[in-house]
Write an enzyme that holds these catalytic residues in place. Structure first.
Site, PDB file in Angstrom:
ATOM      1  N   ARG A  25      -9.770   1.711   7.986  1.00  0.00           N
ATOM      2  CA  ARG A  25      -9.405   0.126   8.520  1.00  0.00           C
ATOM      3  C   ARG A  25     -10.725  -0.521   9.160  1.00  0.00           C
ATOM      4  O   ARG A  25     -10.586  -1.717   9.761  1.00  0.00           O
ATOM      5  CB  ARG A  25      -8.228   0.394   9.381  1.00  0.00           C
ATOM      6  CG  ARG A  25      -7.023  -0.209   8.825  1.00  0.00           C
ATOM      7  CD  ARG A  25      -5.985  -0.008   9.985  1.00  0.00           C
ATOM      8  NE  ARG A  25      -4.816  -0.772   9.500  1.00  0.00           N
ATOM      9  CZ  ARG A  25      -3.663  -0.456   8.832  1.00  0.00           C
ATOM     10  NH1 ARG A  25      -3.576   0.747   8.459  1.00  0.00           N
ATOM     11  NH2 ARG A  25      -2.624  -1.025   8.647  1.00  0.00           N
ATOM     12  N   ARG A  85      11.495  -5.523   4.873  1.00  0.00           N
ATOM     13  CA  ARG A  85      11.381  -4.202   4.974  1.00  0.00           C
ATOM     14  C   ARG A  85      12.473  -3.296   5.456  1.00  0.00           C
ATOM     15  O   ARG A  85      12.616  -3.565   6.671  1.00  0.00           O
ATOM     16  CB  ARG A  85       9.980  -3.846   4.949  1.00  0.00           C
ATOM     17  CG  ARG A  85       9.793  -2.371   4.875  1.00  0.00           C
ATOM     18  CD  ARG A  85       8.460  -1.974   5.008  1.00  0.00           C
ATOM     19  NE  ARG A  85       7.650  -2.214   6.275  1.00  0.00           N
ATOM     20  CZ  ARG A  85       6.339  -2.218   6.620  1.00  0.00           C
ATOM     21  NH1 ARG A  85       5.632  -1.716   5.498  1.00  0.00           N
ATOM     22  NH2 ARG A  85       5.770  -2.641   7.592  1.00  0.00           N
ATOM     23  N   LYS A 113       0.796  -1.301  -0.004  1.00  0.00           N
ATOM     24  CA  LYS A 113       0.024  -0.083   0.062  1.00  0.00           C
ATOM     25  C   LYS A 113       0.644   1.209  -0.154  1.00  0.00           C
ATOM     26  O   LYS A 113       0.491   2.312  -0.898  1.00  0.00           O
ATOM     27  CB  LYS A 113      -0.750   0.137   1.440  1.00  0.00           C
ATOM     28  CG  LYS A 113      -2.023  -1.148   1.457  1.00  0.00           C
ATOM     29  CD  LYS A 113      -2.944  -1.073   2.471  1.00  0.00           C
ATOM     30  CE  LYS A 113      -2.181  -1.039   3.913  1.00  0.00           C
ATOM     31  NZ  LYS A 113      -1.382  -2.493   4.328  1.00  0.00           N
ATOM     32  N   ARG A 133      10.976  -1.581  11.059  1.00  0.00           N
ATOM     33  CA  ARG A 133       9.793  -1.308  12.264  1.00  0.00           C
ATOM     34  C   ARG A 133       9.827  -2.479  12.987  1.00  0.00           C
ATOM     35  O   ARG A 133       9.735  -3.724  12.844  1.00  0.00           O
ATOM     36  CB  ARG A 133       8.654  -1.206  11.431  1.00  0.00           C
ATOM     37  CG  ARG A 133       8.297   0.201  10.900  1.00  0.00           C
ATOM     38  CD  ARG A 133       7.100   0.256   9.857  1.00  0.00           C
ATOM     39  NE  ARG A 133       5.793  -0.312  10.210  1.00  0.00           N
ATOM     40  CZ  ARG A 133       4.798  -0.425   9.321  1.00  0.00           C
ATOM     41  NH1 ARG A 133       4.848   0.245   8.382  1.00  0.00           N
ATOM     42  NH2 ARG A 133       3.650  -1.019   9.866  1.00  0.00           N
ATOM     43  N   ARG A 189      -1.217  -8.739  13.015  1.00  0.00           N
ATOM     44  CA  ARG A 189      -1.637  -7.681  12.444  1.00  0.00           C
ATOM     45  C   ARG A 189      -2.459  -8.413  11.128  1.00  0.00           C
ATOM     46  O   ARG A 189      -3.583  -7.967  10.826  1.00  0.00           O
ATOM     47  CB  ARG A 189      -0.554  -7.147  11.657  1.00  0.00           C
ATOM     48  CG  ARG A 189       0.100  -5.816  12.648  1.00  0.00           C
ATOM     49  CD  ARG A 189       1.637  -5.296  12.290  1.00  0.00           C
ATOM     50  NE  ARG A 189       1.487  -5.001  11.020  1.00  0.00           N
ATOM     51  CZ  ARG A 189       2.653  -4.352  10.335  1.00  0.00           C
ATOM     52  NH1 ARG A 189       3.667  -5.078  10.742  1.00  0.00           N
ATOM     53  NH2 ARG A 189       2.721  -3.914   9.138  1.00  0.00           N
TER      54      ARG A 189
END
Ligand code: AP5
Ligand code: MG
Length: 221
Positions: free
Chosen positions: A90, A129, A15, A162, A173
């Site tokens: 969300r 990431r 996203k 992160r 998540r």
């Protein structure tokens, strides 16, 4: 004309990556509620402390807090022509609030891009990431390498991993996404706003697909 595009999809699907591309294409601001929360966490303020208590567990920040944050962001001058919404709404309550908010501004959601990929790809993407500290630009140690290891190509700031990308938090998540966010697929399908995009392809291939959707859906896209 006001243009509002929502990016919907599970954690790690791309996203943020595609929002940056769309924001450039359409010259609209990229609003990521996750990035705004992380900026507040970095500042160590009250909102940051509250957000961190949820984000670190992979849970959603409460609707009232998140909606107020978005409402405030929309008052900034760069939002005068619309926005690319990454990670908001969300929950159905957030989607209802967004509709009311956009109505009051004389706009509406023009398009919801629902990006999909299997769970194993999501885990691989999040594990590799690296995000930039300054503005949340994202890279990947295999799929999207920065030119210099540990440094953001775009603004030169430090790249970091992160905290909520730890395997255990990622699984939370994904579960939360299935239970609380996935109902938005039906919500926006019923409103004939949803277009599904296959997120398993390369970053460039996904951008190309999105570009052709924008061309079809937005008169000036
Ligand atoms: P947020 O920051 O929005 O996290 P998320 O939804 O879990 O999504 P991610 O940012 O992890 O993934 P992404 O889809 O942006 O993927 P990316 O482009 O980085 O939210 C974090 C937290 O904040 C939430 O858990 C919640 O607690 C809170 N929060 C935020 N908004 C909220 C709201 N509205 N309500 C309540 N709480 C809220 O890509 C991932 C990696 O894959 C990158 O390394 C990238 O380079 C790579 N990649 C991307 N596309 C491809 C591709 N096609 N092929 C190969 N690699 C790819
Ligand atoms: Mg993101």
């Amino acid at each position: 004309m006001l243009t509002y595009i929502v990016l919907l999809g599970p954690p790690g699907v791309g996203k943020g990556t595609q929002s940056k591309f769309i924001a450039n294409e359409l010259d609209l601001p990229h609003i990521s509620t996750g990035d705004i929360f992380r900026a507040n966490i970095k500042q160590g303020n009250e909102l940051g402390k509250l957000a961190d208590s949820y984000i670190s567990k992979g849970k959603l920040v409460p609707d009232d807090v998140t909606i107020a944050l978005l409402r405030e962001r929309f008052t900034q001058p760069d939002c005068k022509n619309g926005a690319i919404l990454d990670g908001f709404p969300r929950t159905p309550a957030q989607a209802d609030a967004l509709e009311i908010l956009l109505n009051s501004l004389g706009g509406r959601v023009n398009l919801v891009l629902f990006i999909t990929a299997p769970a194993e790809s999501l885990i691989e993407r999040l594990a590799g990431r690296w995000s930039c500290r300054a503005q949340g630009h994202v890279f990947h140690e295999r799929f999207n390498l920065p030119k210099v290891k540990g440094v953001c190509d775009i603004d030169g700031s430090e790249l970091y991993q992160r905290d909520d990308d730890k395997a255990e938090t990622v699984l939370n998540r994904i579960e939360i996404y299935k239970n609380q966010t996935a109902p938005l697929i039906q919500y926006y399908t019923e409103r004939k706003l949803l277009t599904e995009v296959n997120g398993i392809e390369s970053i460039e291939a996904v951008s190309t697909e999105i570009k052709s959707v924008l061309k079809k859906v937005l008169p000036s896209g």
